[in-house]
Scaffold this active site. Structure first.
Site, PDB file in Angstrom:
ATOM      1  N   LYS A 149       0.867  -1.186   0.000  1.00  0.00           N
ATOM      2  CA  LYS A 149       0.000   0.000   0.000  1.00  0.00           C
ATOM      3  C   LYS A 149       0.894   1.223   0.000  1.00  0.00           C
ATOM      4  O   LYS A 149       1.800   1.333   0.834  1.00  0.00           O
ATOM      5  CB  LYS A 149      -0.869  -0.039   1.251  1.00  0.00           C
ATOM      6  CG  LYS A 149      -1.589   1.254   1.577  1.00  0.00           C
ATOM      7  CD  LYS A 149      -2.530   1.058   2.737  1.00  0.00           C
ATOM      8  CE  LYS A 149      -3.014   2.361   3.295  1.00  0.00           C
ATOM      9  NZ  LYS A 149      -4.047   2.186   4.319  1.00  0.00           N
TER      10      LYS A 149
HETATM   11  C1  5RP Z   1      -1.807   4.224   8.524  1.00  0.00           C
HETATM   12  C2  5RP Z   1      -2.583   3.362   7.607  1.00  0.00           C
HETATM   13  C3  5RP Z   1      -3.989   3.630   7.566  1.00  0.00           C
HETATM   14  O1  5RP Z   1      -4.726   2.472   7.468  1.00  0.00           O
HETATM   15  C4  5RP Z   1      -4.414   4.360   6.365  1.00  0.00           C
HETATM   16  O2  5RP Z   1      -3.403   4.810   5.538  1.00  0.00           O
HETATM   17  C5  5RP Z   1      -5.260   5.449   6.725  1.00  0.00           C
HETATM   18  O3  5RP Z   1      -6.136   5.627   5.712  1.00  0.00           O
HETATM   19  P1  5RP Z   1      -6.374   7.047   5.121  1.00  0.00           P
HETATM   20  O4  5RP Z   1      -5.025   7.697   4.972  1.00  0.00           O
HETATM   21  O5  5RP Z   1      -7.021   6.804   3.789  1.00  0.00           O
HETATM   22  O6  5RP Z   1      -7.259   7.753   6.072  1.00  0.00           O
HETATM   23  O7  5RP Z   1      -2.122   2.499   6.970  1.00  0.00           O
HETATM   24  O8  5RP Z   1      -0.680   4.696   7.887  1.00  0.00           O
END
Ligand code: 5RP
Length: 294
Positions: free
Chosen positions: A203
């Site tokens: 991710k």
């Molecule tokens: C923390 C994470 C979170 O799950 C995620 O990135 C948070 O989601 P968003 O940025 O879309 O609110 O991995 O780093």
């Protein structure tokens, strides 16, 4: 010593040549075992090869952040629109109905709160508990360039090893420190390190310049992280661009649950991810659904 990205010869990413996926629909997964492929097929829709993952794990270091104060009331109903949910075991056990059959991407790292150095994480879940919770994937932050870089990379390789033992894929999240430059060179480095060291999916954040080189040089699927709340049209545009530039889906939190109309936003994102709907049309759909939500 290998060169640290200073070669004078131009790099070639062949961004427009898709990676072959012999025998299985997902990039880099052909040689995986049946159980792992099955779990990945629950997260990624085999028809489109993409996913809309819903990230609600923020509380593991931020506490009850805006929009996640009452997960039972405002978030659980949204989960039915997601392809997969990313969350902690605490919220899963206490708040999510076990009859919800959405694949679970289980947050397995933790330690520091927002009050401390965030890269100082440890693994925070045993693989046995991930199995008990029927996790479809396990996940953690990897802090490339961060103060505790080596620790977080080592956390990841241990989690990958545990997952390999039981056929559970690991999603590495490239966490970017406040002072780090968010450019293609950094994300290529971070994503590639995660994939080289065994993560089955990564991710990472979308960037307007060179995102295609990040997806092209990463041999496993990339899902786009949402990041802080931006206007709905901008978030739909970002998701659209990420998909068109090689991402295999999104993992979004705040841009869904902090939206004025989260259900509408979730459905619009779905269209962008699975049907290549253009941002303007998806925004129109969002507006229509939002008015129906009222
Ligand atoms: C923390 C994470 C979170 O799950 C995620 O990135 C948070 O989601 P968003 O940025 O879309 O609110 O991995 O780093």
């Amino acid at each position: 010593m290998p060169d640290i990205d200073v070669a004078t010869q131009a790099k070639k990413f062949y961004e427009d040549v898709p990676t072959e996926t012999p025998g299985f629909f997902l990039k880099g997964a052909s040689a995986l075992d049946w159980g792992m492929k099955n779990r990945l097929s629950r997260i990624f829709n085999p028809k489109t090869g993409r996913t809309v993952m819903f990230a609600i794990d923020h509380g593991y270091f931020q506490g009850p952040t805006t929009g996640l104060e009452r997960i039972d009331l405002t978030i659980v109903p949204l989960m039915y629109y997601a392809d997969a949910i990313m969350l902690t075991r605490g919220i899963l056990r206490t708040t999510v109905p076990p009859a919800l059959t959405k694949p679970v991407v289980l947050r397995c790292s933790g330690g520091p709160s927002v009050l401390k150095e965030l890269s100082n994480e440890e693994l925070a879940v045993d693989i046995e508990d991930a199995i008990r919770l029927n996790a479809a994937a396990i996940t953690l932050q990897v802090f490339i360039g961060g103060e505790f870089e080596t620790r977080s990379v080592h956390n990841m390789t241990r989690l990958v090893d545990m997952g390999m033992r039981y056929g559970i894929p690991t999603m590495a999240v490239t966490a970017v420190g406040k002072d780090m430059v968010r450019d293609a060179r950094y994300f290529r480095l971070a994503c590639r390190i995660c994939a080289e060291l065994g993560a089955q999916l990564v991710k990472t954040y979308y960037i307007p310049e060179g995102f295609k080189t990040i997806t092209a040089s990463c041999p496993v699927p990339i899902v786009m992280a949402g990041g802080k709340k931006i206007a709905e049209l901008d978030a739909l545009t970002m998701a659209y661009k990420a998909i068109q530039e090689g991402a295999s889906g999104v993992d979004m939190g705040r841009n869904i649950f902090q939206s004025d109309a989260p259900e509408a936003m979730m459905q619009a994102i779905h269209k962008v991810v699975h049907e290549d709907m253009k941002p303007a049309e998806a925004y129109e759909l969002y507006e229509t659904l939002k008015n129906q939500e009222k």
